[in-house]
Design an enzyme around this catalytic site. Sequence first.
Site, PDB file in Angstrom:
ATOM      1  N   CYS B  26       0.652  -1.091   0.175  1.00 21.21           N
ATOM      2  CA  CYS B  26       0.006   0.070   0.003  1.00 21.21           C
ATOM      3  C   CYS B  26       0.901   1.237  -0.110  1.00 21.21           C
ATOM      4  CB  CYS B  26      -0.914   0.044   1.289  1.00 21.21           C
ATOM      5  SG  CYS B  26       0.014  -0.038   2.850  1.00 21.21           S
ATOM      6  N   HIS B 163      -1.829   1.726   7.645  1.00 17.27           N
ATOM      7  CA  HIS B 163      -2.183   1.378   5.990  1.00 17.27           C
ATOM      8  C   HIS B 163      -2.194   2.811   5.406  1.00 17.27           C
ATOM      9  CE1 HIS B 163      -4.165  -0.217   2.361  1.00 17.27           C
ATOM     10  NE2 HIS B 163      -5.259   0.574   2.609  1.00 17.27           N
ATOM     11  N   ASN B 201      -8.080   3.971  -2.253  1.00 16.01           N
ATOM     12  CA  ASN B 201      -7.284   2.558  -1.639  1.00 16.01           C
ATOM     13  C   ASN B 201      -6.974   1.803  -2.904  1.00 16.01           C
ATOM     14  OD1 ASN B 201      -6.793   0.963   0.433  1.00 16.01           O
ATOM     15  ND2 ASN B 201      -8.757   0.386   1.134  1.00 16.01           N
TER      16      ASN B 201
END
Lengths: 104, 245
Positions: B26, B163, B201
Amino acid sequence: GSLRAQDPGPRPLELKEVFAWFQMQFNRSYLIPAEHARRLDIFAHNLAQAQRLQEEDLGTAEFGVTPFSDLTEEEFAQLYGNRKTARGVPSMNRMAEYEGLGES
Amino acid sequence: TPHTCDWRKKTDVISPIKNQKNCACCWAIAAAGNIEALWSIRSKPVEVSVQELLDCNRCGDGCQGGFIWDAFITVLNNSGLASERDYPFQGKVEPHRCLAKKYKKVAWIQDFIMLQEDEQRIAQYLATHGPITVTINKKLLQQYKKGVIKVTPDTCDPRFVDHSVLLVGFGRDKPGEGMPAETVASQSRPRRSLPYWILKNSWGSHWGEEGYFRLHRGSNTCGITKYPLTARVVPPKASLVSCPP
């Protein structure tokens, strides 16, 4: 008068039916019955967790079945998390800060 | 600072939603998204190689996680990044496979900065410069489907962030939006509008709101203000840009 029972309306889906729909929707198959049973348990736990989050949310979010609904929290963290940040982010000072245009 | 901002509305600034699959990258996808957006705003659209960030990461296997600043340091050390087309995403890392020297660089950065832990300043920077990266607590995202997440720190600890994603805009939810009409009508007090952030995302477009999600703005939801980082791709005296409302 009529003895006909009142129509109860559409019945809610059973957990197993929702799980079958999830498997179809997200293309999941579990070959071993024990694995299927384990994933069903995890799925049920996640649905309960989603319901808790729904109750705690103060905004407009919706929680429920997602592509990750058959994963435990640990599996999800392992697969999709940032394993390095999960071990702790190094402490640091904010040496560089935006002060507007023309800063050095 | 404008009331609303959505960089997705400007053509070619935000690249398509990516899927990190079983690779914990990520951090690399968010950093690449930041560089792509800034290049598109300042110069021309590019799609940079996430795989190069993973293979050439100074801290070893990029699929085991990483930090946004490592991605930017890798870009600085390699004098830029190759294109996604030349050096495509594999979702895995093999040892000693850094091919940074093999391909032509299509984007590079001057340096990178961390913004203040202040949501107003973050909104101002986002609107006038472009999308930035943030690192959040992803705990609630496993069960998230849509809407604006607003929770207390007890539900989503803002000190534990794990994240990284790309912050692409902000706005306000109109009162009653997304609610059934009878629910709105039954409310005795009119609901105040809900300010939110729009985040991109890296879990594919089938997750969340077509790959995006929204967090409440103004309450440091899930630690969004902890590490707001961005690359810089132009000299500081460049002209201001404006985000489509």
